[in-house]
Write a protein that holds these residues in place. Structure first.
Motif, PDB file in Angstrom:
ATOM      1  N   TYR A 179     -14.928  -4.589 -23.711  1.00  9.24           N
ATOM      2  CA  TYR A 179     -14.920  -3.836 -22.464  1.00  9.24           C
ATOM      3  C   TYR A 179     -14.092  -4.577 -21.422  1.00  9.24           C
ATOM      4  O   TYR A 179     -14.158  -5.798 -21.338  1.00  9.24           O
ATOM      5  N   VAL A 180     -13.357  -3.814 -20.614  1.00 10.23           N
ATOM      6  CA  VAL A 180     -12.636  -4.426 -19.488  1.00 10.23           C
ATOM      7  C   VAL A 180     -13.526  -4.435 -18.248  1.00 10.23           C
ATOM      8  O   VAL A 180     -13.204  -5.058 -17.261  1.00 10.23           O
ATOM      9  N   SER A 181     -14.663  -3.742 -18.331  1.00  8.04           N
ATOM     10  CA  SER A 181     -15.627  -3.710 -17.236  1.00  8.04           C
ATOM     11  C   SER A 181     -16.968  -4.230 -17.777  1.00  8.04           C
ATOM     12  O   SER A 181     -17.086  -4.508 -18.962  1.00  8.04           O
ATOM     13  N   PRO A 182     -17.967  -4.362 -16.910  1.00 12.04           N
ATOM     14  CA  PRO A 182     -19.276  -4.831 -17.388  1.00 12.04           C
ATOM     15  C   PRO A 182     -19.828  -3.948 -18.513  1.00 12.04           C
ATOM     16  O   PRO A 182     -19.545  -2.756 -18.584  1.00 12.04           O
ATOM     17  N   LEU A 183     -20.633  -4.531 -19.356  1.00 11.84           N
ATOM     18  CA  LEU A 183     -21.242  -3.830 -20.481  1.00 11.84           C
ATOM     19  C   LEU A 183     -22.111  -2.681 -19.981  1.00 11.84           C
ATOM     20  O   LEU A 183     -23.036  -2.898 -19.197  1.00 11.84           O
ATOM     21  N   PHE A 212     -20.471  -8.575 -20.025  1.00  9.50           N
ATOM     22  CA  PHE A 212     -21.811  -8.959 -19.612  1.00  9.50           C
ATOM     23  C   PHE A 212     -22.356  -7.865 -18.708  1.00  9.50           C
ATOM     24  O   PHE A 212     -21.624  -7.002 -18.251  1.00  9.50           O
ATOM     25  N   SER A 213     -23.645  -7.916 -18.440  1.00  8.41           N
ATOM     26  CA  SER A 213     -24.269  -6.969 -17.532  1.00  8.41           C
ATOM     27  C   SER A 213     -23.823  -7.282 -16.109  1.00  8.41           C
ATOM     28  O   SER A 213     -23.718  -8.444 -15.725  1.00  8.41           O
ATOM     29  N   ALA A 214     -23.569  -6.251 -15.316  1.00 12.68           N
ATOM     30  CA  ALA A 214     -23.132  -6.439 -13.928  1.00 12.68           C
ATOM     31  C   ALA A 214     -24.136  -7.242 -13.115  1.00 12.68           C
ATOM     32  O   ALA A 214     -23.772  -7.984 -12.229  1.00 12.68           O
ATOM     33  N   LYS A 215     -25.410  -7.114 -13.440  1.00 17.44           N
ATOM     34  CA  LYS A 215     -26.445  -7.832 -12.707  1.00 17.44           C
ATOM     35  C   LYS A 215     -26.873  -9.106 -13.426  1.00 17.44           C
ATOM     36  O   LYS A 215     -27.802  -9.766 -13.014  1.00 17.44           O
ATOM     37  N   GLY A 216     -26.218  -9.414 -14.518  1.00 15.32           N
ATOM     38  CA  GLY A 216     -26.564 -10.621 -15.254  1.00 15.32           C
ATOM     39  C   GLY A 216     -27.879 -10.513 -16.001  1.00 15.32           C
ATOM     40  O   GLY A 216     -28.464 -11.507 -16.371  1.00 15.32           O
TER      41      GLY A 216
END
Length: 103
Positions: free
Chosen positions: A61-65, A92-96
């Protein structure tokens, strides 16, 4: 082909469709028992979960998962409860937050 001592050899394949309990799933990488693989080739049929040893699902992904991608993976995993597997991504998840775990 993978060989470990006296154990039966295993085969490693990419992009294999496997028959699950209720639907068919494609795995990016699949380690399968040699007998199951040969049986599938001989009879021109999909392998079933019983002969599958290990799977790897790979996502780029070029963006968060996307969270629903991880949830979808868990749904697929329920079709193959005894098979070990990995979900690998460059993202990775945007919120970690960790990917949800299967119950």
């Amino acid at each position: 082909m993978l060989r470990f001592g006296q154990a039966r050899p295993l085969e490693v394949h990419i992009r294999v469709t496997v028959k699950g309990r209720t639907f068919e799933c494609e795995f990016d990488v699949l380690v399968i028992d040699t007998h199951m693989a040969q049986d599938g080739r001989d009879k021109n049929k999909l392998p079933t979960a019983s002969g599958c040893v290990f799977s790897i699902e790979c996502k780029y992904y070029v963006s968060p998962l996307p969270k629903d991608e991880a949830v979808n993976y868990l749904g697929v995993r329920d079709q193959f409860p005894k098979m070990a597997s990995l979900f690998i991504t460059n993202s990775f998840s945007a919120k970690g937050q960790p990917v949800p775990q299967r119950p």
